[in-house]
Design an enzyme around this catalytic site. Structure first.
Site, PDB file in Angstrom:
ATOM      1  N   GLU A  27     -19.222  -9.243 -27.102  1.00  0.00           N
ATOM      2  CA  GLU A  27     -19.290  -9.499 -25.710  1.00  0.00           C
ATOM      3  C   GLU A  27     -19.336 -10.974 -25.391  1.00  0.00           C
ATOM      4  O   GLU A  27     -18.669 -11.656 -24.421  1.00  0.00           O
ATOM      5  CB  GLU A  27     -19.878  -8.707 -24.842  1.00  0.00           C
TER       6      GLU A  27
ATOM      7  N   ASP B 125     -17.790   5.092 -26.213  1.00  0.00           N
ATOM      8  CA  ASP B 125     -17.868   6.469 -27.016  1.00  0.00           C
ATOM      9  C   ASP B 125     -18.324   7.557 -26.042  1.00  0.00           C
ATOM     10  O   ASP B 125     -18.900   7.142 -24.802  1.00  0.00           O
ATOM     11  CB  ASP B 125     -18.836   6.470 -28.215  1.00  0.00           C
TER      12      ASP B 125
HETATM   13  N1  SAH Z   1     -23.299  -0.890 -34.782  1.00  0.00           N
HETATM   14  C1  SAH Z   1     -24.066  -1.807 -33.914  1.00  0.00           C
HETATM   15  C2  SAH Z   1     -25.392  -1.155 -33.512  1.00  0.00           C
HETATM   16  C3  SAH Z   1     -24.996  -0.784 -31.879  1.00  0.00           C
HETATM   17  S1  SAH Z   1     -25.933   0.006 -31.397  1.00  0.00           S
HETATM   18  C4  SAH Z   1     -24.454  -2.835 -34.819  1.00  0.00           C
HETATM   19  O1  SAH Z   1     -23.706  -2.886 -35.933  1.00  0.00           O
HETATM   20  O2  SAH Z   1     -25.202  -3.800 -34.552  1.00  0.00           O
HETATM   21  C5  SAH Z   1     -25.274   0.508 -30.043  1.00  0.00           C
HETATM   22  C6  SAH Z   1     -25.204  -0.730 -28.681  1.00  0.00           C
HETATM   23  O3  SAH Z   1     -24.248  -0.252 -27.657  1.00  0.00           O
HETATM   24  C7  SAH Z   1     -26.551  -0.660 -27.878  1.00  0.00           C
HETATM   25  O4  SAH Z   1     -26.701  -1.876 -27.622  1.00  0.00           O
HETATM   26  C8  SAH Z   1     -26.361   0.468 -26.886  1.00  0.00           C
HETATM   27  O5  SAH Z   1     -26.932   0.088 -25.743  1.00  0.00           O
HETATM   28  C9  SAH Z   1     -24.775   0.818 -26.713  1.00  0.00           C
HETATM   29  N2  SAH Z   1     -24.473   2.082 -26.931  1.00  0.00           N
HETATM   30  C10 SAH Z   1     -23.293   2.424 -26.796  1.00  0.00           C
HETATM   31  N3  SAH Z   1     -23.037   3.637 -27.118  1.00  0.00           N
HETATM   32  C11 SAH Z   1     -24.189   4.311 -27.150  1.00  0.00           C
HETATM   33  C12 SAH Z   1     -24.940   5.717 -27.576  1.00  0.00           C
HETATM   34  N4  SAH Z   1     -23.809   6.714 -27.651  1.00  0.00           N
HETATM   35  N5  SAH Z   1     -26.007   5.530 -27.477  1.00  0.00           N
HETATM   36  C13 SAH Z   1     -26.678   4.907 -27.343  1.00  0.00           C
HETATM   37  N6  SAH Z   1     -26.427   3.458 -26.941  1.00  0.00           N
HETATM   38  C14 SAH Z   1     -25.205   3.347 -27.019  1.00  0.00           C
END
Ligand code: SAH
Length: 250
Positions: free
Chosen positions: A12, A217
């Site tokens: 982002e 999601d």
């Molecule tokens: N896969 C990422 C990890 C992201 S964690 C990596 O490899 O670095 C998910 C991020 O998106 C967090 O910043 C959170 O704020 C947001 N997010 C999106 N969907 C989410 C969900 N279902 N539950 C919690 N946070 C979510």
């Protein structure tokens, strides 16, 4: 005084960085902060990190070290409210920490010392962000050929967002979390991992805060795959579009 644009994910931030005039990078608290101008407005671009503590540290650094006047958060989130679909946008009106539980000392979800469980975002900034979000979703299909699976147009929603240190990735957990909060009068639209922490830091310092989350999601059993693909293809464009049109309104 500068506006801080806080992003949760590098994808982002990178699209905003391409527009940054007179960019210079400052390292502080183990983080990279980018200072410069977007649309002639002084800004500091920062990554929140993932989770509440990382986000609180970043927010505190933005306030104490960079002296920003306001913080705007852009990120992605899991949709939990009815009708909150992937590709929709949620602008936070207020925040609750879904994993805060000091019961029986305090009612579940209450922030000890704050006498409440929800912290409100700044009304004026939130209204401007909501306008920018509406503009973005209405142009999304034209700009990027984004189509909804359910056939309706993408929507911008405004309401309560929940944060906690968990990636919510099963339909069971998402439903349990949502129902428990709703039974206590907290009707949550989306779940993520940082916003409530930044809201609390901004509350403590008396700084205006607003946040927008693109729904990546549905916080269900498909959340993991949906999330990764969505961040790369869509979320960065949404963030870029919304932040730039928001800054023009400042
Ligand atoms: N896969 C990422 C990890 C992201 S964690 C990596 O490899 O670095 C998910 C991020 O998106 C967090 O910043 C959170 O704020 C947001 N997010 C999106 N969907 C989410 C969900 N279902 N539950 C919690 N946070 C979510």
């Amino acid at each position: 005084m500068s506006t801080a644009i806080l992003s949760a994910l590098p994808e982002e931030q990178s699209s905003l960085l391409q527009h940054l005039a007179h960019p210079h990078r400052v390292m502080h608290a183990g983080r990279a902060f980018w200072c410069g101008e977007l649309h002639d407005r002084p800004v500091v671009l920062a990554l929140s990190g993932i989770g509440k503590v990382a986000a609180a540290t970043t927010a505190t650094a933005l306030i104490e070290h960079f002296g920003v006047a306001r913080i705007v958060f852009t990120g992605v989130a899991g949709g939990v409210g009815d009708g909150v679909h992937r590709g929709d946008v949620v602008v936070a009106q207020d925040y609750v920490q879904h994993d805060m539980d000091a019961s029986p000392l305090f009612p579940r979800w209450e922030l000890p010392g704050y006498a409440c469980s929800r912290l409100a975002c700044d009304t004026a900034l939130t209204a401007m962000l909501f306008e920018a979000a509406n503009l973005c979703v209405t142009s999304a299909s034209g700009l990027w050929g984004l189509k909804t699976i359910h056939g309706d147009a993408h929507r911008a929603h405004r309401g309560l967002v929940a944060s906690g240190d968990r990636f919510v990735s099963t339909a069971h957990e998402s439903e349990r979390l949502r129902t428990a909060l709703r039974d206590a009068g907290h009707d949550v639209l989306a779940v993520e991992m940082e916003g409530a922490a930044v809201a609390q830091v901004c509350h403590d310092y008396g700084l205006p805060f607003a946040a927008v989350r693109t729904i990546s999601d549905r916080a269900d059993d498909e959340a993991h795959g949906d999330f990764s693909q969505f961040v790369q293809t869509v979320a960065s464009r949404y963030a870029e579009h919304m932040v730039l049109s928001f800054l023009q309104k400042l």
